[in-house]
Enzyme design. Sequence first.
Site, PDB file in Angstrom:
ATOM      1  N   ASN A 100       0.843  -1.221   0.000  1.00  0.00           N
ATOM      2  CA  ASN A 100       0.000   0.000   0.000  1.00  0.00           C
ATOM      3  C   ASN A 100       0.870   1.260   0.000  1.00  0.00           C
ATOM      4  O   ASN A 100       0.554   2.233  -0.655  1.00  0.00           O
ATOM      5  CB  ASN A 100      -0.895   0.166   1.228  1.00  0.00           C
ATOM      6  CG  ASN A 100      -1.284  -1.079   1.915  1.00  0.00           C
ATOM      7  OD1 ASN A 100      -0.463  -1.962   2.063  1.00  0.00           O
ATOM      8  ND2 ASN A 100      -2.533  -1.161   2.330  1.00  0.00           N
ATOM      9  N   CYS A 101       1.972   1.178   0.758  1.00  0.00           N
ATOM     10  CA  CYS A 101       2.790   2.383   0.943  1.00  0.00           C
ATOM     11  C   CYS A 101       3.453   2.809  -0.359  1.00  0.00           C
ATOM     12  O   CYS A 101       3.876   3.950  -0.497  1.00  0.00           O
ATOM     13  CB  CYS A 101       3.852   2.141   2.015  1.00  0.00           C
ATOM     14  SG  CYS A 101       3.152   1.441   3.514  1.00  0.00           S
ATOM     15  N   ALA A 144      -7.349  -9.462  16.753  1.00  0.00           N
ATOM     16  CA  ALA A 144      -7.471  -8.356  15.787  1.00  0.00           C
ATOM     17  C   ALA A 144      -6.180  -7.560  15.807  1.00  0.00           C
ATOM     18  O   ALA A 144      -5.496  -7.486  16.844  1.00  0.00           O
ATOM     19  CB  ALA A 144      -8.667  -7.483  16.127  1.00  0.00           C
ATOM     20  N   LEU A 145      -5.845  -6.977  14.670  1.00  0.00           N
ATOM     21  CA  LEU A 145      -4.578  -6.241  14.566  1.00  0.00           C
ATOM     22  C   LEU A 145      -4.637  -5.232  13.436  1.00  0.00           C
ATOM     23  O   LEU A 145      -5.555  -5.242  12.620  1.00  0.00           O
ATOM     24  CB  LEU A 145      -3.420  -7.210  14.326  1.00  0.00           C
ATOM     25  CG  LEU A 145      -3.306  -7.852  12.934  1.00  0.00           C
ATOM     26  CD1 LEU A 145      -1.855  -8.246  12.679  1.00  0.00           C
ATOM     27  CD2 LEU A 145      -4.195  -9.072  12.811  1.00  0.00           C
ATOM     28  N   GLY A 146      -3.637  -4.363  13.423  1.00  0.00           N
ATOM     29  CA  GLY A 146      -3.500  -3.402  12.328  1.00  0.00           C
ATOM     30  C   GLY A 146      -4.367  -2.169  12.515  1.00  0.00           C
ATOM     31  O   GLY A 146      -4.657  -1.747  13.635  1.00  0.00           O
ATOM     32  N   ASP A 147      -4.790  -1.598  11.381  1.00  0.00           N
ATOM     33  CA  ASP A 147      -5.514  -0.325  11.407  1.00  0.00           C
ATOM     34  C   ASP A 147      -6.867  -0.403  12.102  1.00  0.00           C
ATOM     35  O   ASP A 147      -7.469   0.626  12.400  1.00  0.00           O
ATOM     36  CB  ASP A 147      -5.771   0.144   9.963  1.00  0.00           C
ATOM     37  CG  ASP A 147      -4.508   0.607   9.269  1.00  0.00           C
ATOM     38  OD1 ASP A 147      -3.428   0.566   9.887  1.00  0.00           O
ATOM     39  OD2 ASP A 147      -4.600   1.024   8.093  1.00  0.00           O
ATOM     40  N   LYS A 156      29.327  16.683  17.379  1.00  0.00           N
ATOM     41  CA  LYS A 156      28.139  16.680  18.250  1.00  0.00           C
ATOM     42  C   LYS A 156      26.956  16.498  17.313  1.00  0.00           C
ATOM     43  O   LYS A 156      26.551  17.431  16.618  1.00  0.00           O
ATOM     44  CB  LYS A 156      27.995  18.016  18.976  1.00  0.00           C
ATOM     45  CG  LYS A 156      28.918  18.201  20.156  1.00  0.00           C
ATOM     46  CD  LYS A 156      28.654  19.563  20.767  1.00  0.00           C
ATOM     47  CE  LYS A 156      29.795  19.982  21.671  1.00  0.00           C
ATOM     48  NZ  LYS A 156      29.858  21.443  21.835  1.00  0.00           N
TER      49      LYS A 156
END
Length: 559
Positions: A49-50, A292-295, A446
């Site tokens: 999807n990305c 359940a998982l994800g969005d 630094k």
Amino acid sequence: MINSANSIKKVVIVGGVAGGANVAARLRRLNEKVEIVMFERGGYVSFANCGLPYHIGGEIADRQKLLVHTPESLLKRFNINVHINSEVLSINREEKFVTVKDRESGKEFEEYFDVLVLSPGATPIRPAIKGIDLPGIFSLRDIHDMDAIIEKLSSRRPKNVLVVGGGFIGLEMIEQFKHRFASADVKLSLIESNPHVLAPLDSEMVARIEEELIKNGVNLYLNDPVTGFEPLEDGIAAFTKSGEKIEADFVLFNIGVRPETSLAVDAGLEIGARGGIKVDSQLRTGDQSIFALGDCIETSHLVTGESGVIPLAGPANRQGRIVADVICGIDSHYKGSLGTAILRVFGLTAAVTGANEKTLNRLGIESQSVFLHPSSHASYYPGACSMSFTLIEQPETRKILGAQAVGADGVDKRIDVIATAIYAGLTIDDLTDLELCYAPPFSSAKDPVNLAGMIAQNVEQNLVQILHPNDLAAENSPSFLLDVRDEDEREKGFIPTSKHIPLNELRGRLSEIPRDKPLIVYCQSGQRSYNACRILMQNGFQCKNLSGAYKTWSAISSG
Ligand code: FAD
């Protein structure tokens, strides 16, 4: 201890992309015997999807590269029984079966399970405004949407492209529309209902992104929600709350997503206050046989502890591993999300991790933020560029709560270090101690991460007090503004009413500075004004360093 397939014979998975595909693959690696059946409503599984915006824009030229697996390859490699174009319509929890509709034949059938995994993702938000369903208004969520968008754009090159929603996908798409139509005269417009794009970032940080959009020819309509659309003879007109009418022949409407919970709701599973499915740390719903998982789920935020929906690929992928572990008897737990996210907008990158100031203020969590403008690498080495960086810490514990950065280079690695630091519970003192890789082409002795810790330490040690540029106007007692930059910098612009005394002349000109007014000192990026504050404080003056200095002030003021 891995469960043999004796007790769990069959796992049914709803949704075959990020979360679902991860569960299935790990499950198979852990257990050769369990039967795995996956239902996917769309025509594709395990796609990227990305990557969709980048194929629309043409950066990923080969569509095939987005299809990580097919049903056939999942069967061959993992022995997973994948059904595409198959929508799960309902769950019978008592008898442990799901009802599935084959979207091609229209036939419905039942599939029994020992364990059910829900990874149906999220749905684009489409508010009930006039004209929202007009043809020519698209959303981007999956391969089908991508194909439809490309077909429309290829059938006739648009003259005016409008994106509604200045979130991550909206901005990626604006960039990719420009990439796709690089040589053509296509007008790009972006409407955002909030005062600024990219809600997870604080206003001081997004100013540069908005400047970058404008620099690249994007017409920005901020703080101005769309109220409706009307068809035109040759396109669509969008209307905004402020009365703007924006004509376009292509509209992308991506204002965010909401968790896809309809199956869970109908099955009586508990939904949280933020609209996602409630799960425990092992990603089990209230029903011990259903994960359940994800969005679609709510998770707790690792910094604030608040429950929320964090629709990102990283959490979905890692949760997939955990669900498979737990099914197989491994005691894995999901600790929560940080909301670490990144995107490129033309020549700039913006990244964020942890909590932002807006959220911390809303929750009443005390915080202190410092702004800095370090170089991406040693400033004397060619190609160095300045990044805008903010670090947020908790004064009492000195723990890091969040960070954001915007710049042309080196933003990703700094935010990843801070994400790791937050996860590990590190403090600002630890940041100053971190030994990070350095050679001139890559960083400075630094590193910006060390510098952020040092500046935060200076504030906590009362070596300097700071004032945020946003608070400058709100400073109630009449203050004396002191600009300690060099002449050539001053000539390019300054904060009105400020007196100019370059740092190198300060010790000899202390008599020109009033002792009866609060002093606010600034330079270009904050470092010289810190030196000035140290001189002034040791000479009995009360002063504050303008955090982020002229760079941050001017970015906010021009917005
Ligand atoms: P999804 O991967 O969306 O999979 C859910 C699947 O379930 C869908 O294919 C859907 O068709 C199917 N389904 C739903 N209901 C049913 C049903 N009843 N029966 C059968 N199947 C069903 N995240 C990042 O971290 N970084 C990025 O750069 C990034 N870019 C993105 C760009 C785009 C264009 C999009 C759309 C998302 C992006 N994301 C990104 C978000 C990321 O893709 C999601 O967080 C992730 O895919 C969520 O995984 P999931 O398994 O919960 O849902």
